[in-house]
Design a protein around this motif. Sequence first.
Motif, PDB file in Angstrom:
ATOM      1  N   PRO A  72      -2.171   7.142   9.129  1.00 10.87           N
ATOM      2  CA  PRO A  72      -1.999   7.473   7.717  1.00 10.87           C
ATOM      3  C   PRO A  72      -2.945   8.638   7.377  1.00 10.87           C
ATOM      4  O   PRO A  72      -4.107   8.631   7.789  1.00 10.87           O
ATOM      5  CB  PRO A  72      -2.423   6.193   6.976  1.00 10.87           C
ATOM      6  CG  PRO A  72      -2.336   5.110   7.992  1.00 10.87           C
ATOM      7  CD  PRO A  72      -2.625   5.748   9.314  1.00 10.87           C
ATOM      8  N   TYR A 122      -1.233   5.464  15.292  1.00  8.14           N
ATOM      9  CA  TYR A 122      -1.226   5.125  13.872  1.00  8.14           C
ATOM     10  C   TYR A 122      -2.080   6.148  13.138  1.00  8.14           C
ATOM     11  O   TYR A 122      -3.250   6.319  13.479  1.00  8.14           O
ATOM     12  CB  TYR A 122      -1.809   3.717  13.725  1.00  8.14           C
ATOM     13  CG  TYR A 122      -1.798   3.106  12.356  1.00  8.14           C
ATOM     14  CD1 TYR A 122      -0.713   3.259  11.501  1.00  8.14           C
ATOM     15  CD2 TYR A 122      -2.857   2.313  11.938  1.00  8.14           C
ATOM     16  CE1 TYR A 122      -0.706   2.649  10.253  1.00  8.14           C
ATOM     17  CE2 TYR A 122      -2.850   1.690  10.699  1.00  8.14           C
ATOM     18  CZ  TYR A 122      -1.773   1.868   9.855  1.00  8.14           C
ATOM     19  OH  TYR A 122      -1.760   1.256   8.630  1.00  8.14           O
ATOM     20  N   TYR A 173      11.623  10.718   7.949  1.00  6.81           N
ATOM     21  CA  TYR A 173      11.015  10.289   6.697  1.00  6.81           C
ATOM     22  C   TYR A 173      12.079   9.693   5.777  1.00  6.81           C
ATOM     23  O   TYR A 173      13.240  10.095   5.809  1.00  6.81           O
ATOM     24  CB  TYR A 173      10.361  11.488   6.016  1.00  6.81           C
ATOM     25  CG  TYR A 173       9.662  11.147   4.723  1.00  6.81           C
ATOM     26  CD1 TYR A 173       8.523  10.371   4.719  1.00  6.81           C
ATOM     27  CD2 TYR A 173      10.157  11.624   3.513  1.00  6.81           C
ATOM     28  CE1 TYR A 173       7.879  10.062   3.523  1.00  6.81           C
ATOM     29  CE2 TYR A 173       9.509  11.317   2.321  1.00  6.81           C
ATOM     30  CZ  TYR A 173       8.374  10.527   2.337  1.00  6.81           C
ATOM     31  OH  TYR A 173       7.740  10.223   1.180  1.00  6.81           O
ATOM     32  N   ASP A 183       2.967   5.152   0.935  1.00  3.39           N
ATOM     33  CA  ASP A 183       1.669   5.620   0.444  1.00  3.39           C
ATOM     34  C   ASP A 183       1.285   4.917  -0.857  1.00  3.39           C
ATOM     35  O   ASP A 183       0.109   4.693  -1.133  1.00  3.39           O
ATOM     36  CB  ASP A 183       1.679   7.139   0.258  1.00  3.39           C
ATOM     37  CG  ASP A 183       2.851   7.607  -0.579  1.00  3.39           C
ATOM     38  OD1 ASP A 183       3.844   6.871  -0.682  1.00  3.39           O
ATOM     39  OD2 ASP A 183       2.772   8.713  -1.149  1.00  3.39           O
ATOM     40  N   ASP A 187       7.525   8.181   9.082  1.00  3.14           N
ATOM     41  CA  ASP A 187       6.814   7.529   7.979  1.00  3.14           C
ATOM     42  C   ASP A 187       7.828   7.074   6.934  1.00  3.14           C
ATOM     43  O   ASP A 187       8.981   7.517   6.940  1.00  3.14           O
ATOM     44  CB  ASP A 187       5.789   8.472   7.353  1.00  3.14           C
ATOM     45  CG  ASP A 187       4.773   7.719   6.485  1.00  3.14           C
ATOM     46  OD1 ASP A 187       4.713   6.471   6.566  1.00  3.14           O
ATOM     47  OD2 ASP A 187       4.047   8.369   5.721  1.00  3.14           O
ATOM     48  N   GLU A 213       8.945   6.512   3.031  1.00  8.70           N
ATOM     49  CA  GLU A 213       8.773   6.963   1.652  1.00  8.70           C
ATOM     50  C   GLU A 213       8.361   5.759   0.787  1.00  8.70           C
ATOM     51  O   GLU A 213       9.027   4.725   0.817  1.00  8.70           O
ATOM     52  CB  GLU A 213      10.080   7.554   1.126  1.00  8.70           C
ATOM     53  CG  GLU A 213       9.958   8.154  -0.254  1.00  8.70           C
ATOM     54  CD  GLU A 213      11.262   8.782  -0.715  1.00  8.70           C
ATOM     55  OE1 GLU A 213      12.331   8.305  -0.275  1.00  8.70           O
ATOM     56  OE2 GLU A 213      11.216   9.742  -1.498  1.00  8.70           O
ATOM     57  N   ARG A 273       3.374   2.224   9.418  1.00  6.61           N
ATOM     58  CA  ARG A 273       3.738   3.494   8.778  1.00  6.61           C
ATOM     59  C   ARG A 273       2.981   4.623   9.475  1.00  6.61           C
ATOM     60  O   ARG A 273       2.049   4.382  10.230  1.00  6.61           O
ATOM     61  CB  ARG A 273       3.388   3.481   7.293  1.00  6.61           C
ATOM     62  CG  ARG A 273       1.928   3.265   6.988  1.00  6.61           C
ATOM     63  CD  ARG A 273       1.559   3.631   5.575  1.00  6.61           C
ATOM     64  NE  ARG A 273       1.887   5.012   5.292  1.00  6.61           N
ATOM     65  CZ  ARG A 273       1.163   5.810   4.499  1.00  6.61           C
ATOM     66  NH1 ARG A 273       0.092   5.354   3.892  1.00  6.61           N
ATOM     67  NH2 ARG A 273       1.506   7.065   4.291  1.00  6.61           N
ATOM     68  N   ALA A 274       3.425   5.848   9.205  1.00  9.34           N
ATOM     69  CA  ALA A 274       2.721   7.035   9.694  1.00  9.34           C
ATOM     70  C   ALA A 274       2.400   6.937  11.182  1.00  9.34           C
ATOM     71  O   ALA A 274       1.244   6.926  11.587  1.00  9.34           O
ATOM     72  CB  ALA A 274       1.450   7.259   8.874  1.00  9.34           C
ATOM     73  N   GLY A 282      -0.450   1.991   0.042  1.00  9.31           N
ATOM     74  CA  GLY A 282      -1.487   2.261   1.041  1.00  9.31           C
ATOM     75  C   GLY A 282      -2.775   1.500   0.795  1.00  9.31           C
ATOM     76  O   GLY A 282      -3.380   0.953   1.721  1.00  9.31           O
ATOM     77  N   HIS A 332      -0.100  11.506  10.045  1.00  5.38           N
ATOM     78  CA  HIS A 332       1.321  11.565  10.409  1.00  5.38           C
ATOM     79  C   HIS A 332       2.189  11.160   9.228  1.00  5.38           C
ATOM     80  O   HIS A 332       3.216  10.511   9.397  1.00  5.38           O
ATOM     81  CB  HIS A 332       1.609  10.645  11.596  1.00  5.38           C
ATOM     82  CG  HIS A 332       0.656  10.819  12.733  1.00  5.38           C
ATOM     83  ND1 HIS A 332       0.392  12.045  13.287  1.00  5.38           N
ATOM     84  CD2 HIS A 332      -0.111   9.930  13.414  1.00  5.38           C
ATOM     85  CE1 HIS A 332      -0.497  11.901  14.261  1.00  5.38           C
ATOM     86  NE2 HIS A 332      -0.824  10.629  14.342  1.00  5.38           N
ATOM     87  N   ASP A 333       1.751  11.484   8.027  1.00  2.00           N
ATOM     88  CA  ASP A 333       2.538  11.106   6.846  1.00  2.00           C
ATOM     89  C   ASP A 333       3.190  12.338   6.220  1.00  2.00           C
ATOM     90  O   ASP A 333       3.012  13.464   6.691  1.00  2.00           O
ATOM     91  CB  ASP A 333       1.657  10.361   5.837  1.00  2.00           C
ATOM     92  CG  ASP A 333       0.444  11.164   5.406  1.00  2.00           C
ATOM     93  OD1 ASP A 333       0.421  12.392   5.657  1.00  2.00           O
ATOM     94  OD2 ASP A 333      -0.481  10.578   4.840  1.00  2.00           O
ATOM     95  N   ALA A 334       3.941  12.098   5.161  1.00  2.00           N
ATOM     96  CA  ALA A 334       4.728  13.186   4.572  1.00  2.00           C
ATOM     97  C   ALA A 334       3.837  14.286   4.015  1.00  2.00           C
ATOM     98  O   ALA A 334       4.174  15.473   4.109  1.00  2.00           O
ATOM     99  CB  ALA A 334       5.628  12.621   3.475  1.00  2.00           C
TER     100      ALA A 334
END
Lengths: 546, 449
Positions: B325, B323, B81, B111, B106, B108, B312-313, B114, B328-330
Amino acid sequence: MLRIRNGRIVDPANGRRGEVGDICVGDGKVVDSLPASAPVVQARGLVVMPGAIDLHTHVAGPAVGAARLLCPEDGGRNLPTLSETGRLYARMGYTTIMEAAVAPVAARSAHADLDAIPIVDKGLYILMGNNAIALGFIRDARLDGLREYVAWLLDATRGFAVKAANPGGVEGWKCGAVGSGGAPGPKATALAHGPGLDDEVAGVTPRRIMAALASAISGLGLPHPLHLHMNGLGLPGNAALSLQTMEALKQSPVHFTHLQFHSYGGRTPKGLRSRAADLAGWINSHPAATVDVGQVVFGPAVTISADAPAQYRLHRATGRKWFNLDLEAETGCGIVPHVYRESHLVSAVQWAIGLEIFLLVDDPWRVFLSTDHPNGGAFTNYPAIIRLLMDRRFRAGVLARVHAGARDRTILAGIDREYTLDEIAIVTRAGPARALGLANKGHLGPGADADIVLYNPSDDIEAMFAMPVMVIKDGVVVGREGEIVEETRGRTLHAAPPRAAGRARDIFEKGIREEIEAYTTVAFEDYPVPEGALRRAEAVPARPRD
Amino acid sequence: MPTVVRVQPNSCGLPCVPTTLEILDAGSTRVTGGCPACREEAAAFRDAGLPSPREAGGDALSEKIGAAAAILQEARAPFIYGLGRSATVVARRAAALAAILGGAVDIEGADVAGADLLALQSFGLPGATFGEIRNRADLLLLWRCDPRATHPRLFERPSRTPCARMEARVVVIVPAGTAAPPAGAGDDLAAGGAAHRATDLVLPACSGSDLGIALSLRALVNDISPVGESIGGVPLAVLRQAAERLRRARYAAILWDPAATAGVGGDAVALSLALLARDLNRHTRCVARPLGAGGNVAGAMAALAAACGYPRAVSFASGTPLYGPGEHDAARMIGEGRADALVLVGARSRGERPESDRPGRRDRGRARVIAIGPRLPRGFDEADVFIKTAVPGISAPGSAGRADGLHVALPAGLPPAGPAEETVLEMITLQVQALRRSSHAQDPERPDR
């Protein structure tokens, strides 16, 4: 060292049409002979060809990057990752590829992308047909300045060739000029329709732009002539404009790219018909011209083009999502996902026109295989296209099942020609190498790069070309039976145009700095590709002519 | 003698006036030029040179690399990340490491963008680079943003270009009740000074009314009249005026701050703005552009997409990139404790949602943390391994993607205080591969994670 023994050598550039013999490899090159102790690859019964060359593809740079952001649903079918791109090409026996459209300001990132594509050698074409600075030189009739600018720009961007996409038309679309080709209706539709050959845009005409660029390239002796994407792409009836353009440039060597998209008769999409025979006839009678086809393949595609107005037209015609990027007074970019359907009139006619061009151009040395990847479909379809060219019955079978327009509005059904293996080697290897001025590629004579492919001859032509028995790049075995066994780093090929020297050069660069700082928001210092950015660069020398 | 260098802090993601960093004799710094975000970033350079709060894993770089690789070798759900303030190449290296680890990665700041990404993927976007907007736009619609003061370079037309004498008219959408930029007839427009350019039309929008206003403008440019006398606090007559100006422009540009499309309903606002711009192209030329999430978020997303197909993600847990979001995101991997090892690369924060916004953290024990970057993420001093790196754009060269997709060079004006982030990731990758080989040689039956 490697001796490829007793293969059926298909090397048209050296007049070898399948006779059995050996190819010797030493230090990454084809050599005359090797010691008897050299390792041997038994190639008895196998076809041996030079590595294939794709001289028009879209695989790197911000436009392809934007397409990946726009189309996650593609899943890599038409937009493989950078590493997969190199592997997929190499797996089929392709060892050299050319990214066909990069804005100068984007050259750094395009090279970074190319650097991440393994195995194959590569280069990029720099877009200049709508570049505000180039148009300024042409408008002011400063053709010596234009020539120096072309040299400076290719040098700064480490470009291989000059591309013009819809010359003048993209600038017209950006600045709101309406050309004589403008259709009635909403203003923007007319804008997108584009200029005729002699319509003025920003003080110049497409005719002047193309002629000036072709002349500058010729004067600099660049290895590849003007790589021209003509005006009017995709428009019904555009063949007339294409023929006018070709006639206007008949004194200069020019490569006309993805000719299929410029070979249409009719006045509306519903009235679309082929004029491939007219364009092929013109090519047949003008030996300085070369073309690649831009063959359409049925299935999903992603259209990516610097011809932003053409992409807007496609969006309006299909209703599919549309991405546009007007780019720093240098060029444009449009992206629209698309599907070519067998049951659809326009798709079927486009498919047939591409094949007509292949089959009606008499000289295989001047017509090359491309799908304009990923515009006409993915490059991974090349083996299927080769089958269509080599197998008349298979071709007839497909023609029989697609939309009837492909039979009624083209003459494909009446063409019996089948490509030979020798001709396939020409349209995929020897011909592109010659057109690109790559003396070390496209053949297997001494001194050639040891880019070699071994195929198992088969009645299943598509399988034969999809899965070579062995692929050798620079003397290293990189592929076996369709699997990548070694991931090497290919070269970046770039032109080395002659430049002005001394004070004249300094004065010129000072002027260019002012122009670039006026038109772009990128600092002049950051504009050129820095020394050392290309990890394995190879300059292809120019051959200046008077 | 103070050291004076030109730097390009990887901060605003826009064309910015040059930033200069002076290292004064006493070791303090002075920053001039740039926008506020870039100045703040450059000023933080001093912090980067200070000793870290805590450095575990040994002193020598090779020991730290070994410790990091050992953590990752044992991890079952590693998560990489950050990357949003790093050079573009770092995202490529991160994708390669995530693929080897079977982990997720992912960016930073992604989002924040997004909603704009979703709009792009749904309908596309007619866009332009900032240079093109600067040189051609004769109408700017500034949606809850006004970069004229912070980024004058976006609007100053050089005298050589054909449009130099043509000033753009400006329409702004501002929160109701805020002090609007000077509105008027634009009588001083020809005087130059983009930052001082007058605003021609102000649309004071009530909080939460962006969607209504965007939809109404879109309706009006398509000759459909919304119902009511005002929309979101903006009188319909003013909206009509704005729509008419957009239609009459020769080249309109719509710019918005990503905050305008963040939060609840942001997706719909982003979609509406994209469609407004698209529809305007039936009448004239119109381009639209979010001003981006700052830093190198755009470059990192493009690099990730080029490396694994998605921006991302992305998770490699199944062996192929997926894929996700929201998956698999923070917020999920860190905030809900799904990751058992974190590789924070140039990260500024932990990327978690606020406590109150979390659906429920799974108590799987503390994730082990490898922090790579000029400094530890804010509010974070528990790294198991911290590898201090050079600062992109100040002491480490590279390139970064602007919000408009163009890549610019990051200079390295000062000597580095550590290795580049990409070098560290490459070393860890090689070390992990070596551990895998060694482990496989000892126990061929053991599956790779």
